[in-house]
Design a protein around this motif. Sequence first.
Motif, PDB file in Angstrom:
ATOM      1  N   VAL A  62       0.842  -1.201   0.000  1.00  0.00           N
ATOM      2  CA  VAL A  62       0.000   0.000   0.000  1.00  0.00           C
ATOM      3  C   VAL A  62       0.880   1.255   0.000  1.00  0.00           C
ATOM      4  O   VAL A  62       0.610   2.202  -0.751  1.00  0.00           O
ATOM      5  CB  VAL A  62      -0.988  -0.004   1.183  1.00  0.00           C
ATOM      6  CG1 VAL A  62      -1.742   1.315   1.281  1.00  0.00           C
ATOM      7  CG2 VAL A  62      -1.961  -1.171   1.042  1.00  0.00           C
ATOM      8  N   ARG A  63       1.941   1.259   0.785  1.00  0.00           N
ATOM      9  CA  ARG A  63       2.846   2.433   0.806  1.00  0.00           C
ATOM     10  C   ARG A  63       3.475   2.678  -0.559  1.00  0.00           C
ATOM     11  O   ARG A  63       3.708   3.821  -0.939  1.00  0.00           O
ATOM     12  CB  ARG A  63       3.950   2.248   1.838  1.00  0.00           C
ATOM     13  CG  ARG A  63       3.480   2.583   3.241  1.00  0.00           C
ATOM     14  CD  ARG A  63       4.600   2.614   4.213  1.00  0.00           C
ATOM     15  NE  ARG A  63       5.587   3.591   3.798  1.00  0.00           N
ATOM     16  CZ  ARG A  63       6.755   3.740   4.371  1.00  0.00           C
ATOM     17  NH1 ARG A  63       7.100   2.971   5.371  1.00  0.00           N
ATOM     18  NH2 ARG A  63       7.596   4.650   3.959  1.00  0.00           N
ATOM     19  N   ALA A  64       3.754   1.619  -1.305  1.00  0.00           N
ATOM     20  CA  ALA A  64       4.352   1.773  -2.637  1.00  0.00           C
ATOM     21  C   ALA A  64       3.359   2.405  -3.617  1.00  0.00           C
ATOM     22  O   ALA A  64       3.751   3.198  -4.474  1.00  0.00           O
ATOM     23  CB  ALA A  64       4.829   0.419  -3.161  1.00  0.00           C
ATOM     24  N   ARG A  65       2.075   2.067  -3.471  1.00  0.00           N
ATOM     25  CA  ARG A  65       1.046   2.579  -4.385  1.00  0.00           C
ATOM     26  C   ARG A  65       0.468   3.917  -3.949  1.00  0.00           C
ATOM     27  O   ARG A  65       0.086   4.735  -4.778  1.00  0.00           O
ATOM     28  CB  ARG A  65      -0.086   1.557  -4.517  1.00  0.00           C
ATOM     29  CG  ARG A  65       0.359   0.318  -5.256  1.00  0.00           C
ATOM     30  CD  ARG A  65      -0.685  -0.765  -5.437  1.00  0.00           C
ATOM     31  NE  ARG A  65      -2.052  -0.472  -5.173  1.00  0.00           N
ATOM     32  CZ  ARG A  65      -2.895  -1.307  -4.564  1.00  0.00           C
ATOM     33  NH1 ARG A  65      -2.475  -2.485  -4.148  1.00  0.00           N
ATOM     34  NH2 ARG A  65      -4.145  -0.986  -4.381  1.00  0.00           N
ATOM     35  N   ARG A  66       0.358   4.101  -2.644  1.00  0.00           N
ATOM     36  CA  ARG A  66      -0.235   5.316  -2.070  1.00  0.00           C
ATOM     37  C   ARG A  66       0.642   5.731  -0.885  1.00  0.00           C
ATOM     38  O   ARG A  66       0.356   5.341   0.254  1.00  0.00           O
ATOM     39  CB  ARG A  66      -1.663   5.051  -1.604  1.00  0.00           C
ATOM     40  CG  ARG A  66      -2.608   4.758  -2.738  1.00  0.00           C
ATOM     41  CD  ARG A  66      -3.991   4.443  -2.178  1.00  0.00           C
ATOM     42  NE  ARG A  66      -4.952   4.319  -3.228  1.00  0.00           N
ATOM     43  CZ  ARG A  66      -5.766   5.302  -3.623  1.00  0.00           C
ATOM     44  NH1 ARG A  66      -5.722   6.468  -3.049  1.00  0.00           N
ATOM     45  NH2 ARG A  66      -6.628   5.094  -4.598  1.00  0.00           N
ATOM     46  N   PRO A  67       1.685   6.491  -1.143  1.00  0.00           N
ATOM     47  CA  PRO A  67       2.684   6.794  -0.108  1.00  0.00           C
ATOM     48  C   PRO A  67       2.092   7.409   1.164  1.00  0.00           C
ATOM     49  O   PRO A  67       1.097   8.132   1.132  1.00  0.00           O
ATOM     50  CB  PRO A  67       3.618   7.792  -0.794  1.00  0.00           C
ATOM     51  CG  PRO A  67       3.443   7.533  -2.253  1.00  0.00           C
ATOM     52  CD  PRO A  67       2.015   7.113  -2.423  1.00  0.00           C
ATOM     53  N   PHE A  68       2.721   7.072   2.272  1.00  0.00           N
ATOM     54  CA  PHE A  68       2.436   7.664   3.580  1.00  0.00           C
ATOM     55  C   PHE A  68       3.600   7.318   4.487  1.00  0.00           C
ATOM     56  O   PHE A  68       4.371   6.402   4.213  1.00  0.00           O
ATOM     57  CB  PHE A  68       1.106   7.155   4.164  1.00  0.00           C
ATOM     58  CG  PHE A  68       1.052   5.683   4.442  1.00  0.00           C
ATOM     59  CD1 PHE A  68       1.406   5.170   5.686  1.00  0.00           C
ATOM     60  CD2 PHE A  68       0.620   4.786   3.464  1.00  0.00           C
ATOM     61  CE1 PHE A  68       1.345   3.805   5.951  1.00  0.00           C
ATOM     62  CE2 PHE A  68       0.556   3.434   3.720  1.00  0.00           C
ATOM     63  CZ  PHE A  68       0.915   2.932   4.960  1.00  0.00           C
ATOM     64  N   GLU A  69       3.733   8.059   5.561  1.00  0.00           N
ATOM     65  CA  GLU A  69       4.745   7.785   6.577  1.00  0.00           C
ATOM     66  C   GLU A  69       4.065   7.156   7.785  1.00  0.00           C
ATOM     67  O   GLU A  69       2.889   7.407   8.050  1.00  0.00           O
ATOM     68  CB  GLU A  69       5.466   9.071   6.997  1.00  0.00           C
ATOM     69  CG  GLU A  69       6.279   9.708   5.883  1.00  0.00           C
ATOM     70  CD  GLU A  69       7.385   8.803   5.375  1.00  0.00           C
ATOM     71  OE1 GLU A  69       8.051   8.149   6.212  1.00  0.00           O
ATOM     72  OE2 GLU A  69       7.572   8.731   4.146  1.00  0.00           O
ATOM     73  N   THR A  70       4.827   6.352   8.523  1.00  0.00           N
ATOM     74  CA  THR A  70       4.329   5.718   9.740  1.00  0.00           C
ATOM     75  C   THR A  70       5.229   6.154  10.898  1.00  0.00           C
ATOM     76  O   THR A  70       6.234   5.502  11.177  1.00  0.00           O
ATOM     77  CB  THR A  70       4.354   4.180   9.601  1.00  0.00           C
ATOM     78  OG1 THR A  70       3.678   3.804   8.404  1.00  0.00           O
ATOM     79  CG2 THR A  70       3.671   3.520  10.794  1.00  0.00           C
ATOM     80  N   PRO A  71       4.888   7.259  11.563  1.00  0.00           N
ATOM     81  CA  PRO A  71       5.726   7.721  12.670  1.00  0.00           C
ATOM     82  C   PRO A  71       5.813   6.728  13.829  1.00  0.00           C
ATOM     83  O   PRO A  71       6.846   6.633  14.482  1.00  0.00           O
ATOM     84  CB  PRO A  71       5.059   9.018  13.128  1.00  0.00           C
ATOM     85  CG  PRO A  71       4.231   9.463  11.968  1.00  0.00           C
ATOM     86  CD  PRO A  71       3.811   8.201  11.264  1.00  0.00           C
ATOM     87  N   ALA A  72       4.738   5.998  14.085  1.00  0.00           N
ATOM     88  CA  ALA A  72       4.730   5.016  15.177  1.00  0.00           C
ATOM     89  C   ALA A  72       3.664   3.970  14.891  1.00  0.00           C
ATOM     90  O   ALA A  72       2.618   4.280  14.322  1.00  0.00           O
ATOM     91  CB  ALA A  72       4.455   5.698  16.513  1.00  0.00           C
ATOM     92  N   ALA A  73       3.946   2.719  15.303  1.00  0.00           N
ATOM     93  CA  ALA A  73       2.985   1.633  15.108  1.00  0.00           C
ATOM     94  C   ALA A  73       3.272   0.513  16.090  1.00  0.00           C
ATOM     95  O   ALA A  73       4.418   0.309  16.501  1.00  0.00           O
ATOM     96  CB  ALA A  73       3.061   1.092  13.681  1.00  0.00           C
ATOM     97  N   VAL A  74       2.215  -0.202  16.449  1.00  0.00           N
ATOM     98  CA  VAL A  74       2.341  -1.425  17.231  1.00  0.00           C
ATOM     99  C   VAL A  74       1.290  -2.405  16.725  1.00  0.00           C
ATOM    100  O   VAL A  74       0.169  -2.004  16.393  1.00  0.00           O
ATOM    101  CB  VAL A  74       2.189  -1.179  18.753  1.00  0.00           C
ATOM    102  CG1 VAL A  74       0.784  -0.715  19.113  1.00  0.00           C
ATOM    103  CG2 VAL A  74       2.570  -2.414  19.551  1.00  0.00           C
ATOM    104  N   VAL A  75       1.675  -3.658  16.633  1.00  0.00           N
ATOM    105  CA  VAL A  75       0.749  -4.717  16.241  1.00  0.00           C
ATOM    106  C   VAL A  75       0.611  -5.649  17.438  1.00  0.00           C
ATOM    107  O   VAL A  75       1.595  -6.202  17.922  1.00  0.00           O
ATOM    108  CB  VAL A  75       1.258  -5.493  15.007  1.00  0.00           C
ATOM    109  CG1 VAL A  75       0.297  -6.626  14.662  1.00  0.00           C
ATOM    110  CG2 VAL A  75       1.449  -4.552  13.826  1.00  0.00           C
TER     111      VAL A  75
END
Length: 161
Positions: free
Chosen positions: A42-55
Amino acid sequence: MPDYRRLYIPGGTFFFTVTLKNRTSDMLTANIEALRQSWRDVRARRPFETPAAVVLPDHTHFMMTLPEGDHDYSTRIRLIKAGFTKRLPETIKGEGRKGERNIWQQRFWEHAIRDEKDYEAHVNYIHHNPVKHGYVDDADKWPFSTWHRFKRDYGKAWRPG
């Protein structure tokens, strides 16, 4: 059906909670590579940054910063969910909406980040979440988080919460 109103801010930073339909499942952590690949696609097709994440096993919290002039986080989240679902074995998918297949809750929770204090509070919340839920006693011990990147980039002096 309720009329959900979302706040769309071009180039904004948002905090999200996206949850599995089965809150007792460990599907996200058990299939972490499927989620990571979906995220990358998804980031490759519709760029965005992820400042922080947890799964966590049954839900994820993350922040997303959109490009200038772009406000469409809903499509990105839909594509991440669908990409993850597509990568799962057919035997664990259920009936339901395409992309969700009884894996995901239909909705997600979002919050527009207002300022630096709000940003920091949500980064702390994200990184402390595995401790809050009792999965680990220290954020360093949770492998499915951007905490390790933050620690590397900001040094050992910076600690969440």
